[in-house]
Design an enzyme around this catalytic site. Structure first.
Site, short mmCIF file in Angstrom:
data_model
loop_
_atom_site.label_atom_id
_atom_site.label_comp_id
_atom_site.label_asym_id
_atom_site.label_seq_id
_atom_site.Cartn_x
_atom_site.Cartn_y
_atom_site.Cartn_z
N ARG A 179 0.44 8.16 67.53
CA ARG A 179 0.18 6.76 67.87
C ARG A 179 0.60 5.85 66.73
NH1 ARG A 179 -5.58 5.43 69.88
NH2 ARG A 179 -4.51 3.49 70.46
N CYS A 238 -8.05 0.99 63.23
CA CYS A 238 -7.69 2.07 64.15
C CYS A 238 -7.22 1.39 65.43
CB CYS A 238 -8.88 3.00 64.38
SG CYS A 238 -10.38 2.16 64.92
#
Length: 292
Positions: A179, A238
């Site tokens: 990611r 995050c």
């Protein structure tokens, strides 16, 4: 007093302690509405009350403030009062295994000055592996008054953006390497990462059994990540400000306290298309995945 982690053995010994406030925060990002509460109703550690990541530990979303916006201090204090947390309580939070969701509650309480809060190391999975007793009774805590002792500093998107050209902050992204690189993006509409960020997946903080690595190991890994920079430069983020709290906890275990959180994280950052996006190989080594 436990301020970071508590073992399953220590928790089992304290279950009858009237000063214990125990919370089940199990959650599944792919099944956010019901999975956690359904698992809680099936079986949980006796005395635990359930807190929902979206409904209890996050503010309403607006489309521009990320997937799990941080509540205001006033809203968080009202929640903590409602679920029976005051200055006399030893809070323990657990989730299904590694603590990535439990760390959100840990961080929020520490953010407002409640030091006596710990994450159950290994979570419900370890509790069950050890054959410890569980319950299906729904526990409703008695309300009390939570007093905000302080509001620890965080960093917002303006502060992050202002730092990019000056490199004044070390942005640490807790998402999985794929990611971070921008190879895939299962949760948000834009893939990639904030320019200049380094990648330290939260999954690196734990062993394959889901318990935190030894302190010396965590310290060595984070020192290598910092590359000589002071840990006071670190700002964690995050996907939505949840898993980043796990890295904050890990750094505190490693003797590097006081690092800050960018609560809006990637999901807030990309809500403004004018903000820059990078796609590149991460600086940290590939490890087990962390979806958040």
């Amino acid at each position: 007093m436990h301020t970071m982690l508590i073992s399953t053995e220590e928790l089992a010994e304290r279950l009858a302690d009237p000063t214990l406030a125990l919370f089940d925060v199990r959650h599944d990002l792919m099944q956010p509405e019901r999975w956690g509460v359904d698992e809680y109703k099936k079986a949980h550690i006796s005395g635990a009350a359930f807190l929902h990541l979206d409904n209890d530990l996050s503010a309403p979303t607006t489309g521009t403030n990320g997937r799990h916006p941080l509540p205001t201090p006033e809203a968080a204090a009202a929640l903590f009062s409602r679920v029976g947390i005051d200055g006399t309580k030893q809070v323990v939070a657990y989730d299904q295994s590694t603590g990535v969701f439990a760390a959100r509650l840990w961080w929020m309480l520490r953010w407002l000055g409640h030091e006596n809060v710990a994450v159950l190391d290994g979570g419900f999975a370890k509790w069950m592996r050890e054959g410890r007793a569980v319950s299906s009774d729904v526990d409703t805590p008695r309300a009390t008054t939570f007093a905000v002792k302080r509001v620890a500093p965080t960093v917002n998107s303006v502060g992050v953006e202002a730092s990019l050209s000056r490199h004044t902050l070390l942005l640490v992204d807790a998402r999985a390497p794929e990611r971070f690189r921008g190879d895939v993006e299962p949760m948000d509409p834009v893939a990639g990462h904030i320019p200049g960020a380094v990648n330290h997946p939260a999954s690196m903080n734990v062993t394959p059994e889901g318990v935190f690595k030894p302190v010396a190991t965590l310290r060595a890994e984070y020192k290598a990540l910092l590359g000589g920079r002071p840990h006071s430069d670190v700002v964690h983020h995050c996907g939505s400000g949840v898993t980043a709290c796990h890295n904050i906890l890990a750094m505190e275990l490693a003797g590097m306290p006081g690092t800050r959180l960018y609560p809006g994280s990637w999901s807030e950052w990309i809500a403004n298309p004018a903000r820059p996006v990078a796609k590149a190989a991460p600086s940290a080594h590939p490890r087990r995945s962390s979806v958040e």
